[in-house]
Design a protein around this motif. Structure first.
Motif, short mmCIF file in Angstrom:
data_model
loop_
_atom_site.label_atom_id
_atom_site.label_comp_id
_atom_site.label_asym_id
_atom_site.label_seq_id
_atom_site.Cartn_x
_atom_site.Cartn_y
_atom_site.Cartn_z
N VAL A 68 8.28 -2.64 1.79
CA VAL A 68 7.46 -3.62 1.06
C VAL A 68 7.35 -3.23 -0.41
N TYR A 69 7.13 -1.95 -0.68
CA TYR A 69 7.08 -1.49 -2.08
C TYR A 69 8.42 -1.73 -2.78
N GLU A 70 9.52 -1.53 -2.07
CA GLU A 70 10.83 -1.75 -2.68
C GLU A 70 11.09 -3.23 -2.93
N ILE A 71 10.67 -4.08 -2.00
CA ILE A 71 10.80 -5.53 -2.20
C ILE A 71 10.04 -5.94 -3.46
N ASP A 72 8.83 -5.42 -3.62
CA ASP A 72 8.04 -5.75 -4.80
C ASP A 72 8.69 -5.22 -6.08
N ALA A 73 9.23 -4.01 -6.03
CA ALA A 73 9.88 -3.43 -7.21
C ALA A 73 11.07 -4.25 -7.66
N LEU A 74 11.73 -4.91 -6.70
CA LEU A 74 12.89 -5.74 -7.03
C LEU A 74 12.50 -7.16 -7.45
N GLY A 75 11.22 -7.49 -7.35
CA GLY A 75 10.78 -8.82 -7.74
C GLY A 75 10.56 -9.77 -6.57
N GLY A 76 10.47 -9.22 -5.35
CA GLY A 76 10.23 -10.05 -4.17
C GLY A 76 8.77 -10.43 -4.03
N GLU A 77 8.47 -11.19 -2.98
CA GLU A 77 7.15 -11.82 -2.85
C GLU A 77 6.24 -11.19 -1.80
N MET A 78 6.79 -10.49 -0.83
CA MET A 78 6.00 -10.05 0.32
C MET A 78 4.79 -9.22 -0.08
N GLY A 79 4.95 -8.24 -0.96
CA GLY A 79 3.85 -7.37 -1.36
C GLY A 79 2.73 -8.13 -2.05
N ARG A 80 3.08 -9.10 -2.91
CA ARG A 80 2.07 -9.88 -3.63
C ARG A 80 1.20 -10.66 -2.64
N ALA A 81 1.87 -11.32 -1.69
CA ALA A 81 1.13 -12.12 -0.70
C ALA A 81 0.31 -11.22 0.21
N ALA A 82 0.86 -10.08 0.59
CA ALA A 82 0.15 -9.16 1.49
C ALA A 82 -1.15 -8.67 0.86
N ASP A 83 -1.12 -8.37 -0.43
CA ASP A 83 -2.35 -7.93 -1.12
C ASP A 83 -3.42 -9.01 -1.04
N LYS A 84 -3.02 -10.27 -1.18
CA LYS A 84 -3.99 -11.37 -1.20
C LYS A 84 -4.64 -11.63 0.16
N VAL A 85 -4.00 -11.18 1.23
CA VAL A 85 -4.51 -11.52 2.57
C VAL A 85 -4.94 -10.26 3.34
N THR A 86 -5.18 -9.17 2.64
CA THR A 86 -5.54 -7.91 3.29
C THR A 86 -6.92 -8.00 3.95
N LEU A 87 -6.95 -7.71 5.23
CA LEU A 87 -8.20 -7.61 5.98
C LEU A 87 -8.62 -6.15 6.11
N GLN A 88 -7.63 -5.28 6.21
CA GLN A 88 -7.87 -3.84 6.27
C GLN A 88 -6.62 -3.12 5.79
N SER A 89 -6.79 -2.01 5.09
CA SER A 89 -5.66 -1.22 4.60
C SER A 89 -5.82 0.23 5.04
N ARG A 90 -4.74 0.82 5.51
CA ARG A 90 -4.72 2.23 5.86
C ARG A 90 -3.39 2.82 5.44
N THR A 91 -3.41 4.08 5.02
CA THR A 91 -2.18 4.80 4.73
C THR A 91 -1.94 5.77 5.87
N LEU A 92 -0.82 5.60 6.57
CA LEU A 92 -0.50 6.41 7.74
C LEU A 92 0.12 7.74 7.32
N ASN A 93 0.03 8.71 8.20
CA ASN A 93 0.69 10.02 8.05
C ASN A 93 0.15 10.85 6.88
N LEU A 94 -1.09 10.66 6.51
CA LEU A 94 -1.64 11.43 5.39
C LEU A 94 -1.72 12.93 5.71
N GLY A 95 -1.69 13.28 6.97
CA GLY A 95 -1.70 14.69 7.36
C GLY A 95 -0.35 15.35 7.21
N LYS A 96 0.65 14.55 6.84
CA LYS A 96 2.01 15.07 6.66
C LYS A 96 2.39 15.00 5.19
N GLY A 97 3.65 15.31 4.89
CA GLY A 97 4.12 15.32 3.51
C GLY A 97 4.18 13.93 2.90
#
Length: 620
Positions: A58-87
């Motif tokens: 998703v980050y790469e799609i956004d970096a290239l000028g795609g739409e998925m990340g922009r729309a996902a931000d607008k409709v976020t109900l909950q956000s979590r970052t997985l694997n924070l206990g790892k590298g």
């Protein structure tokens, strides 16, 4: 309304949306065909975007000028970052999305994009002349002349729904199955595969006793997917909770006693299912020793009672679905709003494609998404963007965009598909990349934004924001390396944290490389620190901490680039090359690799075969 267009996009799922937007935004007259305007950007499975490996896409799609990340931000109900206990390489953002709002935003984006027409019509055939796409034909008999076509048919091709011993023709969520296009493709010589996927039941929220479940809240500080989303966008967001529940011995008893009634185990389904998203029947069969399985209870939207039970997909009959659901703690009185089902559909062997996602034997015909044998919204969107952009670039006689494995997960995804193929729905994971420390979420813009800008997809506003961020990162890394602190300044902090003290001056960068220290902790001894956005801080910290490992991976990339730059001439007769094993010659003939590097990754081609090719082509 003319029936002539430059590029026809077939299907308006996540692949079709990105393909259509990429083509239209680069100036091509584009028509996006969908069997139903109501199914645009549908999420028939999990109402979420991102996850391990997928968040990177998703980050790469956004970096290239795609739409998925922009729309996902607008409709976020909950956000979590997985694997924070790892590298840092495997940290992966995942958001719970408002399904209906996501659809509405994407539909309106398509409707208001210049050069793009949205047409509700089923495409049943593709016509060619001399191996070149010339037109597509709808079920109503309309012929649309076009120069390129991108097939993004998702799970609709000759699709069939299975619930217990009941099966019928249907697409996901009760939409119609696509009939006829598969036969048209086979007539063109396209090799089709048959895959399967599934989805769990949706349950009415008010009938679940959530007090009996483990609560799972979102993260405190949300970093957006998109460059165009301000850092403070989520400051006032009230995130919805998710919950965790577990199967138990009673759940397992019900499933095992009725497993013969599952469409998966009764012999009705012949398609191959996804290895990394198995049905609950599969889980019990594969992991018979496990006493319980974790399930996630997630909201489908802010204004609906529907809850999604992740990890509970099945093709068992409805009476069994009710019993196994009510066996879960907190679900004793739960009401099913939508029953679970399995769906079988046609897709292609992706080794028929070039790295541009164009068919090798049909000029102007491209494939993207689940049509290419993948699973997941993010994998589909990534392919759609590349296919739509490359169709546009080809019509303008410009060089295609082919991303390498060392610069993107998108490149890894496409290279795996077209070089190795897949015999099951392919899912992106961080473990699929040999360069994952270089391909982090936080530096997707560093790797890809210039390419998106040069291709015409990244706006001036996004590019200016990118340049500003890069300048801030470089300046802060320089400051950390050049700012030294004495033992008298550093040791009180180190002693308070129980860490080894220093006897000579250290730079802030050297201190930051200590595993126990982070950028935030150093603030106590870093009095001249500038105020920087969280996105800048994240990249600075990882770049400094992992500097040695990053340099090592960059050296590996440079060694591999030697093979990636060695082009292989077209129309090579591999069977006539002496010293090449028959298996290798057959595999090379089928895939037709563009470079020695790609040839080295083909299953069945070993290092000795590569040595033969290097000698044969006179490559030193």
């Amino acid at each position: 309304m003319s029936n002539f267009t430059d590029i026809s996009i077939i299907g308006a799922g996540h692949a079709g949306i990105e393909a259509a937007l990429a083509a239209a935004r680069t100036g091509m007259d584009t028509v996006l065909f969908t069997m139903s305007l109501e199914s645009i950007a549908n999420m028939p499975c999990n109402p979420s975007i991102g996850g391990t490996g997928k968040g990177h896409l998703v980050y790469e799609i956004d970096a290239l000028g795609g739409e998925m990340g922009r729309a996902a931000d607008k409709v976020t109900l909950q956000s979590r970052t997985l694997n924070l206990g790892k590298g840092a390489a495997v940290h992966s953002k995942r958001i719970q999305a408002d399904r209906k709002r996501y659809q509405a935003i994407m539909k309106h984006t398509l409707e208001t994009t210049p050069h793009l027409r949205l047409v509700q019509a089923e495409i049943i055939s593709i016509e060619t002349e001399d191996g070149q796409v010339t037109s597509v034909t709808t079920k109503l008999g309309e012929v649309w002349k076009c120069k390129c076509a991108v097939i993004c048919s998702g799970t609709y091709l000759e699709s069939r729904i299975f619930v217990g011993d009941v099966n019928y023709e249907s697409g996901p969520d009760g939409f119609l199955s696509s009939k006829g296009l598969s036969a048209s493709l086979e007539a063109l010589g396209v090799k089709l595969l048959r895959f399967k996927t599934g989805t769990p039941a949706r349950v009415k929220k008010s009938t679940i006793d959530t007090t009996a479940l483990e609560i799972q809240n979102g993260e405190e500080r949300i970093v957006p997917y998109s460059y165009l989303t301000p850092d403070e966008y989520f400051d006032e967001l009230e995130q919805l909770p998710c919950h965790v529940v577990y199967t138990n011995s009673e759940t397992h008893r019900i499933i095992r006693e009725n497993i013969h009634r599952s469409a998966m185990y009764s012999g009705q389904i012949h398609g191959t299912g996804p290895r990394y998203c198995p049905s609950i029947e599969d889980k019990l069969t594969r992991f018979a020793d496990k006493e319980r399985h974790q399930l996630f209870v997630e909201p489908v939207g802010a204004e609906t009672e529907e809850m999604y039970i992740q990890g509970f997909s099945t093709s068992l009959p409805v009476d069994v679905q009710r019993k196994m659901l009510s066996s879960l703690q907190g679900f004793e009185k739960a009401e099913i709003m939508r029953y679970a089902y399995a769906i079988e559909y046609d897709c292609i062997d992706p080794t028929q494609l070039l790295p541009t996602l164009e068919f090798k034997k049909i000029r102007g015909l491209y494939g993207a998404g689940q049509f290419n044998g993948t699973s997941g919204y993010e994998e589909a969107a990534a392919q759609g963007l590349i296919a739509g952009l490359n169709a546009s670039l080809s019509l303008r006689n410009l060089q295609p965009l082919i991303l390498s494995r060392s610069e993107s997960y998108i490149g890894t995804l496409i290279d795996d598909l077209v070089t190795k193929g897949t015999n099951e729905p392919y899912r992106m994971m961080t473990s699929r990349s040999e360069y994952r420390l270089l391909l982090r979420q936080d530096n997707a813009d560093t790797r890809l934004t210039r390419k998106g800008y040069e291709a015409g997809l990244v706006s001036e506003a996004q590019y200016e924001a990118f340049l500003e961020k890069q300048a801030q990162i470089e300046a802060e890394i320089t400051r950390l390396n050049e700012t030294h602190v004495s033992p008298a300044v550093a040791n009180p902090l180190l002693e308070a944290l129980g860490l080894a003290t220093i006897s000579t001056g250290f730079s802030l960068a050297e201190l930051l490389r200590r595993p126990q220290l982070n950028y935030s902790l150093l603030e106590a001894i870093d009095k001249n620190r500038p105020q920087l956005p969280p996105r800048v801080v994240g990249t600075v910290e990882v770049t400094v901490k992992y500097e040695g490992y990053i340099k090592r991976q960059i050296s590996e990339v440079k060694r591999q680039e030697r093979l990636e730059t060695k082009q292989i001439p077209a129309n090579v007769d591999y069977l006539s090359i002496k010293g090449l094993r028959i298996e290798a010659a057959q595999k090379l003939s089928a895939v037709k690799p563009l470079t020695i590097g790609q040839a080295s990754r083909i299953s069945g081609v070993n290092p000795a075969d590569i040595s033969v090719l290097l000698i044969y082509f006179g490559i030193k």
